[in-house]
Design a protein around this motif. Sequence first.
Motif, mmCIF file in Angstrom:
data_model
loop_
_atom_site.group_PDB
_atom_site.id
_atom_site.type_symbol
_atom_site.label_atom_id
_atom_site.label_comp_id
_atom_site.label_asym_id
_atom_site.label_seq_id
_atom_site.Cartn_x
_atom_site.Cartn_y
_atom_site.Cartn_z
ATOM 1 N N GLU A 182 0.831 -1.208 0.000
ATOM 2 C CA GLU A 182 0.000 0.000 0.000
ATOM 3 C C GLU A 182 0.869 1.263 0.000
ATOM 4 O O GLU A 182 0.519 2.270 -0.623
ATOM 5 C CB GLU A 182 -0.939 0.002 1.211
ATOM 6 N N GLU A 183 2.009 1.192 0.670
ATOM 7 C CA GLU A 183 2.913 2.339 0.700
ATOM 8 C C GLU A 183 3.491 2.624 -0.683
ATOM 9 O O GLU A 183 3.574 3.792 -1.097
ATOM 10 C CB GLU A 183 4.036 2.088 1.710
ATOM 11 N N LYS A 205 2.153 1.848 -3.505
ATOM 12 C CA LYS A 205 1.032 2.369 -4.309
ATOM 13 C C LYS A 205 0.811 3.851 -4.016
ATOM 14 O O LYS A 205 0.564 4.652 -4.928
ATOM 15 C CB LYS A 205 -0.255 1.586 -4.003
ATOM 16 N N ARG A 206 0.887 4.207 -2.727
ATOM 17 C CA ARG A 206 0.695 5.598 -2.342
ATOM 18 C C ARG A 206 1.722 6.501 -3.009
ATOM 19 O O ARG A 206 1.448 7.656 -3.313
ATOM 20 C CB ARG A 206 0.777 5.719 -0.815
ATOM 21 N N ARG A 207 2.893 5.947 -3.248
ATOM 22 C CA ARG A 207 3.955 6.706 -3.897
ATOM 23 C C ARG A 207 3.847 6.686 -5.423
ATOM 24 O O ARG A 207 4.730 7.175 -6.115
ATOM 25 C CB ARG A 207 5.316 6.170 -3.466
#
Length: 333
Positions: A273-274, A276-278
């Motif tokens: 998820e991290e 993806k957030r980036r």
Amino acid sequence: MAHATKMAAEASQTPDVFRTQLRDNAAQITALAAAIKQKDPEFVYMIGRGTSDHAGVFGKYLIETELGLPVAAAAPSVNSVFGKSLRLQKALVFVISQSGRSPDILAQAKMAKEKGALVVALVNDESSPLADLADFFVPLKAGPEVAVAATKSYLASLYALLTIVATCSDNQALHEALSALPDRLDDTIAQAPVLTAEILQPMERCVVLGRAFGYAVSREIALKMKEVLGVQAEAFSSAEFLHGPVALLNRGVAIIDVHVPDASASFHSGQIEEVKRRGAPVFPLLKVDDEVHPLVAPLLIMQRFYLDIEIAARTLNMDPDNPVGLKKVTETV
């Protein structure tokens, strides 16, 4: 059923390879488990190159989590090039190889045997000189493997390691999962591709992310992305990736997500998820049902992955049987 390439045919033979191991190796593995108990080793030493070395990474996670023994990877040139011997008298040594003929692997195995280790060879070629050198020779039963990219022999190595560990630990749930695995692989082979040519065609660079057992197979996934598709690929633990290599996302690198439903799953999902957030494009591999034993889940993921990249390579007018510049048996000193 006819297959378009040797790679597809060989990868699809894996369920029958496992059935043959279950039938033919049972007595040998029972005897091996008794010898390991008698030896009472203090650590495990893994010898292998390339795909076989990647099988050793899986073995590290497996043996450390299930048997509580520390596992170290061999650096074969320490013996074959530098001429140094190691204190291995208290070691259980696994030699993993498709051919069992590379001079550096043979030299390392010979040194381990001379130093008093319990030496176990997991080898596909039953005419290998390791059959006479090792204390226990466990044939992988994969049969001839002609395609340059190893598929069934890699999975056969993992299956043999799993069977040995299940026997040593008397893990009945794992034994049952291993017995059911060939049929699950048949079902996986029948499924639609997950990693498609449409996804892979624009991909020039990628990072393969997994955690624990997911990372263990990520090394093999990255190698096959390079071998079969010519994609620059590197494997990382999803935890390690955030400690610096995450800067690669600034260069438009794609992420291949290897999610295994084991104790590391929630941590891995958070790290995905991290990224993806980036803004990273993330492409998951086969999603394995939660009721599948987590120790066999990576083998299902690999089975589908091998078939997916074979299909993609043909769709993209590549020859998965004969990648440019590679040969099947590599012998190093």
